[in-house]
Design a protein around this motif. Structure first.
Motif, PDB file in Angstrom:
ATOM      1  N   LEU A 167      -7.011  -1.312  10.671  1.00  0.00           N
ATOM      2  CA  LEU A 167      -6.787  -2.179  11.819  1.00  0.00           C
ATOM      3  C   LEU A 167      -5.312  -2.296  12.171  1.00  0.00           C
TER       4      LEU A 167
ATOM      5  N   ILE B  88     -14.178  -3.514  15.354  1.00  0.00           N
ATOM      6  CA  ILE B  88     -13.188  -4.570  15.563  1.00  0.00           C
ATOM      7  C   ILE B  88     -12.077  -4.095  16.489  1.00  0.00           C
TER       8      ILE B  88
ATOM      9  N   GLY C  44     -13.257  -4.050  20.119  1.00  0.00           N
ATOM     10  CA  GLY C  44     -13.297  -5.402  20.681  1.00  0.00           C
ATOM     11  C   GLY C  44     -11.920  -5.912  21.051  1.00  0.00           C
ATOM     12  N   LEU C  45     -10.952  -5.664  20.199  1.00  0.00           N
ATOM     13  CA  LEU C  45      -9.586  -6.107  20.491  1.00  0.00           C
ATOM     14  C   LEU C  45      -8.975  -5.327  21.644  1.00  0.00           C
TER      15      LEU C  45
ATOM     16  N   ILE D 118      -9.887  -1.635   5.485  1.00  0.00           N
ATOM     17  CA  ILE D 118     -10.065  -2.260   6.797  1.00  0.00           C
ATOM     18  C   ILE D 118      -8.727  -2.775   7.319  1.00  0.00           C
TER      19      ILE D 118
ATOM     20  N   LEU E 264     -16.479  -0.643  10.596  1.00  0.00           N
ATOM     21  CA  LEU E 264     -15.911  -1.954  10.893  1.00  0.00           C
ATOM     22  C   LEU E 264     -14.586  -1.851  11.629  1.00  0.00           C
TER      23      LEU E 264
ATOM     24  N   PHE F 218      -3.708  -8.559   9.894  1.00  0.00           N
ATOM     25  CA  PHE F 218      -4.431  -7.465   9.245  1.00  0.00           C
ATOM     26  C   PHE F 218      -3.648  -6.879   8.080  1.00  0.00           C
TER      27      PHE F 218
END
Length: 156
Positions: free
Chosen positions: A103, A33, A36-37, A99, A29, A85
């Motif tokens: 992040l 994520i 994508g960012l 996570i 994950l 986050f």
């Protein structure tokens, strides 16, 4: 994440303990994520650099001006995401904490080391080769006319 959640270093700071393992979903994950960012930052940064380069600005100056135009926005967005986050770290469920920590680290490293140091340094070294493309791809790009400068033709 391994250092904190598996081995237990600084675990008290995150109100957890070393579990001896990292949940398998956490790295997947975090990677998905974070990727994508990072694509958002990259497209935004490269768009401004290419915009300046197409305007006839030399490559090294185009990189500098592109960073000047996007630096504050990328830094602000990264800071906002780090705060959001970091809120995950206060959760009670260990995978969510993992996570959150993953992040926070990924966004901070991506926005500073990658976007503001490695990408500009590499683009400055590559100079005009940043925008090289194979002939078939150049022809395809020219045929579909992907550009910000032209208005799209109205259909119908």
């Amino acid at each position: 994440m391994v250092w904190v959640f598996q081995q237990g270093h600084l675990a008290g700071l995150f109100a957890t303990e070393g579990l001896g393992y990292v949940n398998l979903t956490v790295p997947v994950l975090v990677a998905a994520i974070a990727f994508g960012l990072s694509v958002d930052y990259e497209v935004f940064l490269l768009s401004r650099i290419r915009e300046r380069w197409l305007a006839g600005v030399p490559a090294d100056r185009a990189v500098a001006e592109g960073i000047q135009r996007t630096g504050r926005i990328i830094t602000s967005a990264a800071l906002l995401l780090v705060v959001v986050f970091a809120g995950f770290i206060t959760g009670g469920f260990v995978p969510i904490k993992g996570i959150g920590l993953g992040l926070v680290l990924a966004v901070a490293i991506d926005a500073t080391v990658v976007r503001m140091l490695l990408v500009p340094a590499t683009m400055t070294l590559l100079n005009r080769y940043n925008w090289w493309a194979p002939a078939p791809l150049r022809k395809l790009h020219g045929r579909i006319e992907v550009s910000e400068e032209r208005e799209p033709a109205l259909v119908g």
